[in-house]
Design a protein around this motif. Structure first.
Motif, short mmCIF file in Angstrom:
data_model
loop_
_atom_site.label_atom_id
_atom_site.label_comp_id
_atom_site.label_asym_id
_atom_site.label_seq_id
_atom_site.Cartn_x
_atom_site.Cartn_y
_atom_site.Cartn_z
N CYS A 10 29.46 33.04 -7.66
CA CYS A 10 30.43 32.22 -6.93
C CYS A 10 31.83 32.54 -7.44
CB CYS A 10 30.10 30.75 -7.11
SG CYS A 10 30.36 30.21 -8.81
N PHE A 11 32.82 31.85 -6.92
CA PHE A 11 34.22 32.10 -7.25
C PHE A 11 34.51 31.90 -8.74
CE2 PHE A 11 38.81 30.63 -6.72
CZ PHE A 11 39.31 31.90 -6.45
N CYS A 12 33.89 30.87 -9.36
CA CYS A 12 34.18 30.57 -10.77
C CYS A 12 33.20 31.21 -11.73
CB CYS A 12 34.24 29.06 -11.01
SG CYS A 12 32.62 28.24 -11.05
N GLY A 13 32.08 31.71 -11.22
CA GLY A 13 31.11 32.36 -12.09
C GLY A 13 30.01 31.44 -12.61
N SER A 14 30.06 30.14 -12.28
CA SER A 14 29.01 29.23 -12.75
C SER A 14 27.66 29.57 -12.14
CB SER A 14 29.36 27.78 -12.39
OG SER A 14 30.52 27.38 -13.07
N CYS A 76 29.16 26.68 -4.41
CA CYS A 76 29.19 26.18 -5.78
C CYS A 76 29.94 24.85 -5.80
CB CYS A 76 29.87 27.19 -6.69
SG CYS A 76 30.26 26.52 -8.33
N LYS A 78 31.17 23.34 -8.32
CA LYS A 78 32.31 23.35 -9.25
C LYS A 78 33.57 23.93 -8.62
CE LYS A 78 30.71 23.41 -14.01
NZ LYS A 78 30.08 24.30 -14.99
N CYS A 79 33.43 25.09 -7.99
CA CYS A 79 34.63 25.80 -7.50
C CYS A 79 34.75 25.79 -5.99
CB CYS A 79 34.63 27.25 -8.01
SG CYS A 79 33.35 28.31 -7.30
#
Ligand SMILES: [Zn+2]
Ligand SMILES: [Zn+2]
Length: 143
Positions: A10-14, A76, A78-79
Protein backbone atom coordinates in the motif's frame (compact mmCIF):
# COMPACT_ATOMS: atom_id res chain seq x y z
CA UNK A 1 8.41 -24.18 -13.43
CA UNK A 2 9.96 -21.16 -11.79
CA UNK A 3 7.22 -18.60 -11.55
CA UNK A 4 8.34 -15.01 -11.01
CA UNK A 5 7.15 -13.36 -7.80
CA UNK A 6 6.67 -9.62 -7.42
CA UNK A 7 6.32 -7.59 -4.24
CA UNK A 8 3.81 -4.85 -3.69
CA UNK A 9 2.49 -2.65 -0.92
CA UNK A 10 0.00 0.00 0.00
CA UNK A 11 1.00 3.68 -0.02
CA UNK A 12 2.52 3.60 3.51
CA UNK A 13 3.96 0.10 3.39
CA UNK A 14 1.91 -1.34 6.28
CA UNK A 15 0.25 -3.81 3.94
CA UNK A 16 2.72 -5.95 1.98
CA UNK A 17 1.92 -8.66 -0.50
CA UNK A 18 3.35 -10.79 -3.26
CA UNK A 19 1.92 -11.93 -6.56
CA UNK A 20 3.25 -14.92 -8.47
CA UNK A 21 3.04 -15.98 -12.09
CA UNK A 22 1.36 -14.25 -15.00
CA UNK A 23 -1.83 -12.17 -14.89
CA UNK A 24 -4.90 -13.21 -16.84
CA UNK A 25 -5.15 -9.72 -18.38
CA UNK A 26 -3.71 -6.21 -18.10
CA UNK A 27 -5.07 -2.91 -19.25
CA UNK A 28 -6.88 0.28 -18.41
CA UNK A 29 -10.42 0.65 -17.08
CA UNK A 30 -12.29 3.89 -17.72
CA UNK A 31 -15.53 3.04 -15.88
CA UNK A 32 -17.23 5.54 -13.58
CA UNK A 33 -16.70 3.32 -10.52
CA UNK A 34 -12.95 3.01 -11.05
CA UNK A 35 -12.61 6.73 -11.71
CA UNK A 36 -14.73 7.77 -8.75
CA UNK A 37 -13.07 5.40 -6.30
CA UNK A 38 -9.50 6.05 -7.45
CA UNK A 39 -10.07 9.81 -7.87
CA UNK A 40 -8.16 9.47 -11.13
CA UNK A 41 -9.17 9.52 -14.81
CA UNK A 42 -8.33 5.87 -15.45
CA UNK A 43 -7.41 2.70 -13.52
CA UNK A 44 -4.42 0.60 -14.60
CA UNK A 45 -5.42 -2.98 -13.78
CA UNK A 46 -3.75 -6.37 -13.64
CA UNK A 47 -6.13 -9.32 -13.20
CA UNK A 48 -4.99 -12.43 -11.33
CA UNK A 49 -6.39 -15.65 -9.99
CA UNK A 50 -6.97 -14.89 -6.30
CA UNK A 51 -4.60 -17.64 -5.13
CA UNK A 52 -1.69 -15.93 -6.96
CA UNK A 53 -1.83 -13.14 -4.36
CA UNK A 54 -0.49 -13.56 -0.82
CA UNK A 55 -0.76 -10.91 1.89
CA UNK A 56 2.60 -11.10 3.70
CA UNK A 57 2.14 -8.27 6.21
CA UNK A 58 -0.62 -6.06 7.58
CA UNK A 59 -3.68 -8.14 6.64
CA UNK A 60 -5.49 -6.63 9.65
CA UNK A 61 -5.06 -3.14 8.16
CA UNK A 62 -7.05 -3.97 5.03
CA UNK A 63 -10.47 -2.35 4.70
CA UNK A 64 -13.07 -3.46 2.21
CA UNK A 65 -16.13 -1.95 0.59
CA UNK A 66 -18.44 -3.32 -2.06
CA UNK A 67 -20.98 -1.05 -3.74
CA UNK A 68 -21.99 -3.88 -6.05
CA UNK A 69 -21.60 -7.68 -5.87
CA UNK A 70 -19.15 -7.44 -8.79
CA UNK A 71 -16.37 -5.48 -7.08
CA UNK A 72 -15.00 -5.71 -3.53
CA UNK A 73 -12.53 -2.84 -3.20
CA UNK A 74 -9.69 -3.08 -0.69
CA UNK A 75 -7.41 -0.43 0.76
CA UNK A 76 -5.07 0.21 3.69
CA UNK A 77 -6.90 1.64 6.71
CA UNK A 78 -3.74 3.49 7.85
CA UNK A 79 -2.87 5.40 4.68
CA UNK A 80 -5.96 5.03 2.51
CA UNK A 81 -3.84 3.63 -0.29
CA UNK A 82 -5.72 1.40 -2.68
CA UNK A 83 -4.52 -2.17 -3.04
CA UNK A 84 -6.89 -4.35 -5.05
CA UNK A 85 -10.43 -5.10 -6.14
CA UNK A 86 -11.85 -8.60 -5.94
CA UNK A 87 -14.25 -9.61 -8.72
CA UNK A 88 -15.81 -12.81 -7.33
CA UNK A 89 -18.17 -13.31 -10.27
CA UNK A 90 -15.19 -13.51 -12.62
CA UNK A 91 -12.92 -15.35 -10.17
CA UNK A 92 -10.28 -12.66 -10.66
CA UNK A 93 -8.65 -9.99 -8.52
CA UNK A 94 -7.46 -6.65 -9.88
CA UNK A 95 -4.14 -5.77 -8.32
CA UNK A 96 -3.53 -2.13 -9.19
CA UNK A 97 -0.49 -1.77 -11.41
CA UNK A 98 0.60 1.23 -9.32
CA UNK A 99 0.83 -0.99 -6.20
CA UNK A 100 3.28 -3.47 -7.79
CA UNK A 101 6.04 -1.16 -9.10
CA UNK A 102 8.49 -3.93 -10.04
CA UNK A 103 5.97 -5.87 -12.08
CA UNK A 104 6.51 -5.45 -15.85
CA UNK A 105 3.10 -3.92 -16.62
CA UNK A 106 2.18 -4.44 -20.27
CA UNK A 107 -1.35 -3.14 -20.90
CA UNK A 108 -3.18 -4.90 -23.71
CA UNK A 109 -6.61 -3.31 -23.82
CA UNK A 110 -8.78 -0.41 -22.68
CA UNK A 111 -12.16 -1.42 -21.21
CA UNK A 112 -15.33 0.61 -20.58
CA UNK A 113 -13.98 3.19 -23.03
CA UNK A 114 -17.50 4.53 -23.66
CA UNK A 115 -17.20 6.07 -20.17
CA UNK A 116 -13.76 7.58 -20.78
CA UNK A 117 -13.07 11.14 -19.70
CA UNK A 118 -9.47 10.97 -20.90
CA UNK A 119 -8.83 9.75 -24.44
CA UNK A 120 -5.58 7.86 -24.84
CA UNK A 121 -4.13 7.36 -28.31
CA UNK A 122 -1.78 4.44 -27.69
CA UNK A 123 -2.88 2.11 -30.48
CA UNK A 124 -4.34 -0.47 -28.06
CA UNK A 125 -7.86 -1.88 -28.61
CA UNK A 126 -10.64 0.21 -27.05
CA UNK A 127 -13.58 -1.89 -25.88
CA UNK A 128 -16.91 -0.11 -25.50
CA UNK A 129 -17.59 -2.05 -22.26
CA UNK A 130 -16.10 -5.45 -21.46
CA UNK A 131 -14.96 -8.53 -23.38
CA UNK A 132 -17.73 -11.02 -24.21
CA UNK A 133 -16.25 -13.64 -21.85
CA UNK A 134 -16.67 -11.14 -18.98
CA UNK A 135 -20.30 -10.39 -19.78
CA UNK A 136 -19.75 -7.38 -22.04
CA UNK A 137 -20.56 -6.72 -25.68
CA UNK A 138 -16.99 -7.18 -26.88
CA UNK A 139 -17.58 -4.23 -29.23
CA UNK A 140 -14.69 -1.93 -30.11
CA UNK A 141 -14.63 1.85 -30.33
CA UNK A 142 -12.39 4.23 -32.29
CA UNK A 143 -9.62 5.86 -30.26
ZN1 LIG B 1 -0.90 1.85 4.05
ZN1 LIG C 1 -13.58 0.03 -13.87
Amino acid sequence: MNNPTYKGSCFCGSVQFTVTGEPAAMGYCHCESCRHWSAGPVNAFTLWKPDSIKITQGAEEIGMYNKTPRSFRKWCKKCGGHIMTEHPLWGLTDLYAAAIPDFPYRPGVHVNYQEATLSIKDGLPKLRDLPKEMGGSGASLME
